[in-house]
Scaffold this motif. Structure first.
Motif, PDB file in Angstrom:
ATOM      1  N   ASP A   1      43.955  47.361  25.596  1.00 39.80           N
ATOM      2  CA  ASP A   1      44.057  46.789  26.925  1.00 39.80           C
ATOM      3  C   ASP A   1      44.180  45.271  26.857  1.00 39.80           C
ATOM      4  O   ASP A   1      44.534  44.625  27.816  1.00 39.80           O
ATOM      5  CB  ASP A   1      42.820  47.146  27.752  1.00 39.80           C
TER       6      ASP A   1
ATOM      7  N   ASP B   1      44.095  38.198  40.041  1.00 43.31           N
ATOM      8  CA  ASP B   1      43.881  39.616  40.281  1.00 43.31           C
ATOM      9  C   ASP B   1      42.422  39.928  39.982  1.00 43.31           C
ATOM     10  O   ASP B   1      41.636  39.031  39.677  1.00 43.31           O
ATOM     11  CB  ASP B   1      44.839  40.502  39.456  1.00 43.31           C
TER      12      ASP B   1
ATOM     13  N   TYR C   1      41.089  41.358  37.476  1.00 47.96           N
ATOM     14  CA  TYR C   1      40.724  41.436  36.071  1.00 47.96           C
ATOM     15  C   TYR C   1      40.768  40.091  35.351  1.00 47.96           C
ATOM     16  O   TYR C   1      39.997  39.853  34.430  1.00 47.96           O
ATOM     17  CB  TYR C   1      41.650  42.404  35.318  1.00 47.96           C
TER      18      TYR C   1
ATOM     19  N   SER D   1      42.486  52.855  33.192  1.00 53.25           N
ATOM     20  CA  SER D   1      43.306  52.241  32.148  1.00 53.25           C
ATOM     21  C   SER D   1      43.870  53.279  31.176  1.00 53.25           C
ATOM     22  O   SER D   1      44.665  54.112  31.562  1.00 53.25           O
ATOM     23  CB  SER D   1      42.473  51.172  31.423  1.00 53.25           C
TER      24      SER D   1
ATOM     25  N   LYS E   1      43.513  51.207  37.309  1.00 53.14           N
ATOM     26  CA  LYS E   1      43.660  50.009  36.485  1.00 53.14           C
ATOM     27  C   LYS E   1      44.765  50.256  35.486  1.00 53.14           C
ATOM     28  O   LYS E   1      44.595  51.000  34.525  1.00 53.14           O
ATOM     29  CB  LYS E   1      42.369  49.654  35.745  1.00 53.14           C
ATOM     30  N   GLY E   2      45.907  49.614  35.692  1.00 56.17           N
ATOM     31  CA  GLY E   2      47.047  49.828  34.812  1.00 56.17           C
ATOM     32  C   GLY E   2      47.590  48.517  34.301  1.00 56.17           C
ATOM     33  O   GLY E   2      48.755  48.187  34.544  1.00 56.17           O
ATOM     34  N   VAL E   3      46.756  47.762  33.598  1.00 53.02           N
ATOM     35  CA  VAL E   3      47.180  46.439  33.139  1.00 53.02           C
ATOM     36  C   VAL E   3      46.906  46.247  31.656  1.00 53.02           C
ATOM     37  O   VAL E   3      46.006  46.846  31.080  1.00 53.02           O
ATOM     38  CB  VAL E   3      46.467  45.309  33.916  1.00 53.02           C
TER      39      VAL E   3
ATOM     40  N   THR F   1      46.034  39.001  32.837  1.00 51.21           N
ATOM     41  CA  THR F   1      46.963  40.127  32.902  1.00 51.21           C
ATOM     42  C   THR F   1      48.374  39.657  32.579  1.00 51.21           C
ATOM     43  O   THR F   1      48.860  38.689  33.166  1.00 51.21           O
ATOM     44  CB  THR F   1      46.923  40.748  34.304  1.00 51.21           C
TER      45      THR F   1
ATOM     46  N   HIS G   1      52.036  45.498  33.030  1.00 50.52           N
ATOM     47  CA  HIS G   1      51.582  46.657  33.787  1.00 50.52           C
ATOM     48  C   HIS G   1      51.991  47.937  33.063  1.00 50.52           C
ATOM     49  O   HIS G   1      53.038  47.998  32.419  1.00 50.52           O
ATOM     50  CB  HIS G   1      52.201  46.675  35.194  1.00 50.52           C
TER      51      HIS G   1
ATOM     52  N   GLU H   1      48.594  50.617  38.377  1.00 55.71           N
ATOM     53  CA  GLU H   1      47.726  49.589  38.946  1.00 55.71           C
ATOM     54  C   GLU H   1      47.629  49.681  40.470  1.00 55.71           C
ATOM     55  O   GLU H   1      48.636  49.702  41.181  1.00 55.71           O
ATOM     56  CB  GLU H   1      48.235  48.194  38.549  1.00 55.71           C
TER      57      GLU H   1
END
Length: 389
Positions: free
Chosen positions: A32, A85, A87, A300, A325-327, A343, A346, A356
């Motif tokens: 990640d 964002d 994160y 994720s 959570k898609g980062v 980040t 994506h 995300e």
């Protein structure tokens, strides 16, 4: 009002900061977090900097409490990164050093536990040591906690409360001691054991609880399935509830155990370009029925795995909508020992849908109710999986 000379000094310092080259970050490819790179940034327009200096001067001279230049600049940096964002964040030298002490993909909790006090009808802190980080932030044993993140604790059971405290190592959560108190931000820094838990149910469904995707996760799952191959397995149920993610490479390898072709996941980045991860030909577990159990804290890499098997119609997904959570993030170390966690990419599902902010919807919505015991719930999910055609 800030004098002209002081404004020039501040303007010069800020321009130097914004045009400073980033240092190379430690490699964390396939997770990640991704590795940073040396880069010189374009010069920023002078007019916004002049406006910043003007606001800085007003705050410096008029705010009710005196603030040092260092404190104001630290606050400005945190706002710049944290506002991108949910994160991205600025890591102080202490936070960054602590993060690097652990291996990517581990999960952790905070440095205390929460126990329910039946006389107070509240959850209270216990097991907190005097030299712990949370103690330095003013927390003490016996203090009641009203909320963790946005969840009011009095409505939750023991497992649900503990699940709120766990997450990726180095990630943050907020606790609120009382209804109107100011939230306190804490870092999950207490490493937890993350071995895969396996359980063969009476109906010959193998339940594998994967707490996080680590380097050896795919091999562990493969070995566990093979170890039960002589017991006439009817299905395998991968329990990804509360799984915060971990290594992207591990999620891809695990998905590849059950897929023999097609895209597993793709990433899109303005700075890094686009990538695709494909399944390799293989037929080892192709006839094995697969189910995936998720909840709203599956995130994720866990969502990458779930989406790949769901969209290729290789697994039946049950539970709740996942976290969303898609980062991919990078760590950018700074010259003063601090770092930016930002980040840069994506994740996209095989069909091209962004994870995300959306999450993965189960094929069947079936959340665990507060008054239902865990073993009864798992057995019911397993029965539904076996009976599904």
């Amino acid at each position: 009002m800030v004098q002209y000379g002081k404004s020039v000094v501040l303007l010069t310092a800020l321009l130097m900061f914004l045009n400073h080259s980033a240092f190379a970050a430690p490699s964390a490819a396939g997770s990640d977090f991704d590795e940073g790179e040396t880069r010189t940034y374009d010069e920023v327009p002078v007019e916004p900097i002049q406006q910043f200096v003007q606001i800085y001067g007003i705050v410096k001279e008029n705010y009710v409490n005196e603030k040092s230049d260092d404190a104001l600049f630290q606050q400005a940096i945190k706002g710049l990164v944290g506002g991108l964002d949910r994160y991205s964040r600025y890591l102080s030298p202490e936070d960054y050093k602590q993060l690097l002490q652990y291996t990517e993909g581990d999960i952790a909790s905070v440095d205390f536990e929460l126990a329910y006090d039946s006389s107070l009808h509240q959850w209270v802190i216990q097991g907190l040591k005097k030299d712990a980080d949370s103690s330095r932030q003013g927390l003490r044993n016996g203090v009641s906690v009203f909320k963790v993140d946005d969840h009011e604790l009095r409505k939750l059971n023991h497992d649900q409360v503990n699940n709120l405290l766990t997450g990726s190592i180095g990630s943050t959560l907020s606790i609120q001691l009382a209804q109107n108190s100011i939230p306190i931000s804490l870092v999950r820094n207490k490493k937890l054991e993350t071995d895969i838990q396996s359980q063969l149910l009476h109906n010959q469904v193998l339940v594998l609880r994967v707490k996080v995707f680590k380097q050896e996760t795919a091999n562990e799952i493969k070995n566990l399935i093979e170890a039960h191959s002589g017991s006439k397995l009817k299905a395998v149920l991968l329990d990804l509830r509360n799984n915060p993610g971990g290594l992207l490479s591990s999620a891809v390898e695990t998905a590849d155990l059950f897929l023999n072709q097609g895209i597993i996941v793709s990433t899109k980045s303005r700075a890094e370009g686009d990538q695709q991860f494909q399944a390799l030909p293989g037929f080892e577990f192709q006839n094995l029925k697969v189910g995936i159990l998720i909840n709203n804290r599956s995130a994720s890499a866990a969502e990458v795995f779930t989406a790949a098997l769901k969209e290729h119609k290789r697994a039946w997904v049950i539970g709740e909508k996942s976290y969303g959570k898609g980062v991919v993030q990078k760590l950018f170390p700074l010259s003063n020992g601090a770092a930016l966690q930002m980040t840069v990419s994506h994740y996209y599902t095989p069909s091209g849908r962004m994870i995300e902010g959306t999450g993965i919807y189960p094929d069947q919505l079936y959340p665990l109710q507060q008054d239902v015991k865990e073993d009864i719930y798992l057995n019911h999910v397993a029965e539904m999986l076996v009976n599904r055609k």
